[in-house]
Design an enzyme around this catalytic site. Sequence first.
Site, PDB file in Angstrom:
ATOM      1  N   GLY A 135      -3.467   3.479  -2.265  1.00 39.31           N
ATOM      2  CA  GLY A 135      -3.451   2.881  -3.657  1.00 39.31           C
ATOM      3  C   GLY A 135      -2.828   1.404  -2.404  1.00 39.31           C
ATOM      4  CB  ALA A 142      -1.212  -0.016   1.249  1.00 41.08           C
ATOM      5  CG  ASP A 143       3.045   4.729  -1.766  1.00 37.93           C
ATOM      6  OD1 ASP A 143       3.584   5.168  -0.703  1.00 37.93           O
ATOM      7  OD2 ASP A 143       1.966   6.217  -2.606  1.00 37.93           O
ATOM      8  CB  THR A 144      -1.642   6.429   2.417  1.00 37.96           C
ATOM      9  OG1 THR A 144      -1.714   4.606   3.120  1.00 37.96           O
ATOM     10  CG2 THR A 144      -1.958   7.621   2.609  1.00 37.96           C
TER      11      THR A 144
END
Length: 258
Positions: free
Chosen positions: A163, A108-110
């Site tokens: 994502g 995940a990437d925020t």
Amino acid sequence: MNFFSSKKVELPKHNPVLEHALKIPSLQKLVGKRVILASNSPRRREILQTFGLSPEIVPSTFEETLPFGGFQDVHEYPVATATHKAVEVYERLVNENPDDAPDLVIAADTVVLTHPPPGLSGAPRFADEMPPPQDILEKPIDKDDNMRMLLDLNGGICEVVTGVSLAFPVLEAPGYKVKSIEERTLVYFAQNENSLLEAYVASGEGKDRAGGFAIQGLGGMLVSKVDGDYNNVVGFPAASFFKFLDLLFEEEVDFLAD
């Protein structure tokens, strides 16, 4: 008569599903699977554990240096970063031990975006007026940068986008497939006094947070309202993630197949 069997009960080598997990397909099908979280984020780990999933932690070594300008839609940036993270960890683990390859890698990437477009912010605009560009606010580099971010967000709205990419084995080349989703949440900031912002920056809580604030901590004092998934703002959209697993079980023949 011997009432006790000497036969050992063999437990699954990998079992990421905790006892308190709900008995739902998306979790029950993970029993006995090797599930990896490609992140060292304690927030993401805690969110997943809250819902009964405790994956192995294998942080990605992918350098998050993708150029923002390379994306026509800025929302694609966290999805692309998450995809690179998932692929890096999956390929590394397969190369290290092909006989114990992961069944699922979660990455995940925020990011935090300023100035949401009209459809999100609800701000009235003339028909021919172009919306302002959305700037990406990742982790502040120092306290001055943290203060700059908070001043930009103060009294306004930001959009938190995560994502999530899943890598899993399939029969066809290259031996794995990646599927992704994105989650968007609006965060409304109160009109805070500069003294409060300065005190928050001095606390140091925002230094390791995208956008320079932690809504689940002291940063919650800066926020007036959240529109969307609260957990997404913390770092992982759990509800959408488990729904996504259910969808993959239905649509992907190879997804976590025995």
